[in-house]
Design an enzyme around this catalytic site. Structure first.
Site, PDB file in Angstrom:
ATOM      1  CG  ASP A 181      31.015  48.588 -21.040  1.00 60.34           C
ATOM      2  OD1 ASP A 181      31.184  48.387 -22.264  1.00 60.34           O
ATOM      3  OD2 ASP A 181      31.023  47.665 -20.203  1.00 60.34           O
ATOM      4  NE  ARG A 190      37.241  36.643 -19.142  1.00 59.06           N
ATOM      5  CZ  ARG A 190      36.486  37.231 -20.067  1.00 59.06           C
ATOM      6  NH1 ARG A 190      35.326  37.770 -19.730  1.00 59.06           N
ATOM      7  NH2 ARG A 190      36.888  37.283 -21.321  1.00 59.06           N
TER       8      ARG A 190
END
Length: 272
Positions: free
Chosen positions: A138, A37
């Site tokens: 979020d 990532r």
């Protein structure tokens, strides 16, 4: 392109930074995930090593790259009506309320959860004005952007009934064929905003009839879990309910909560 080495020191420092920023605990078995990532970020910014990238973050505390770093290391696995029994409980709970029913989806990800909540409440309140409101938050700004657009592949709603898809989604045509979009009248019931559950202030307009915090606590250590739950409790209205993920047990973390069913909790102040 040659693989950029991720040293033990780099991984340790990455783990420290994401814990400080988002409360996420990275076990050693997450090392390859971290590499996959973050290597994209390192390469896209033309750094020659993770060490160089991390040094850049360290000396630029206000840089936008910090958000990209956080976004890269958060996990977002969700679907419409995931853990479907929760929405049955939500519907039953909402039916006892006349109006102004408020829900917080505290880990909204790409939006499937808050839209599932909105569909459930619309079936109860028939889209009446101000009958309900949903806050969807979020820490990851990328998933929030996706959520706010409300556009999904047709296969993502394949488990929903044809009636539900017809009532709450618009089917794409032409270049949008194979896609659906949440209808504006449903989307208008949801306010999306970024919230870091580790922040000192959440800036959410409670109190709430229900809070969804599902499959999030598993990424935190016990101390962080306890601290977050303690802050949820005063944000619940009398009789309010808290939803957890299938592998989470909040009664083991808080003496102020009791089980009302499968991963559904009430506060002891309401228990007779």
């Amino acid at each position: 392109m040659n693989r950029i080495p991720l040293t033990d020191a780099d991984f340790k420092y990455i783990s420290k930074l994401i814990y400080q920023r988002a409360g996420i605990v990275l076990a050693d078995n997450k090392r390859e995930m971290v590499y996959n990532r973050l290597a994209r970020r390192v390469q896209s910014l033309s750094f020659e090593s993770f060490t160089e990238y991390l040094r850049f973050l360290e000396i630029n505390p206000g840089n936008d790259e910090w958000q990209s770093f956080t976004n890269a290391l958060t996990t977002n696995l969700t679907s419409f009506f995931r853990e479907s029994h929760h929405f049955d409980v939500l519907k039953e709970h909402a039916e006892k309320s006349r109006s102004n029913y408020k829900v917080w989806s505290a880990a909204a990800s790409t939006g499937e959860e808050p839209y599932s909540i909105a569909i459930t409440l619309s079936d109860v309140f028939s889209m009446k004005h101000d009958a309900y409101q949903i806050i969807a938050s979020d820490i990851d700004t990328n998933v929030l952007e996706t959520a706010e657009k409300g556009i999904y592949k047709l296969e993502q709603v394949r488990e929903l009934s044809q009636e539900m898809v017809h009532n709450y989604f618009l089917r794409g045509t032409g270049q949008r064929s194979g896609m659906v979009k949440v209808k504006p009248e449903l989307a208008s019931k949801i306010k999306f905003q970024q919230v870091n559950l580790l922040a000192n202030e959440w800036n959410v307009p409670g109190p709430f009839d229900a809070i969804f915090c599902r499959n999030v606590m598993i990424y935190f250590d016990k101390e962080t879990q306890e601290r977050i739950l303690k802050r949820f409790i005063p944000l619940l209205k009398p009789g309010g309910i808290l939803f957890a993920g299938h592998s989470e047990n909040f009664t083991q973390l808080s003496k102020d909560l009791y089980s009302k069913g499968q991963t559904v909790y009430g506060t002891l102040k309401d228990k007779k």
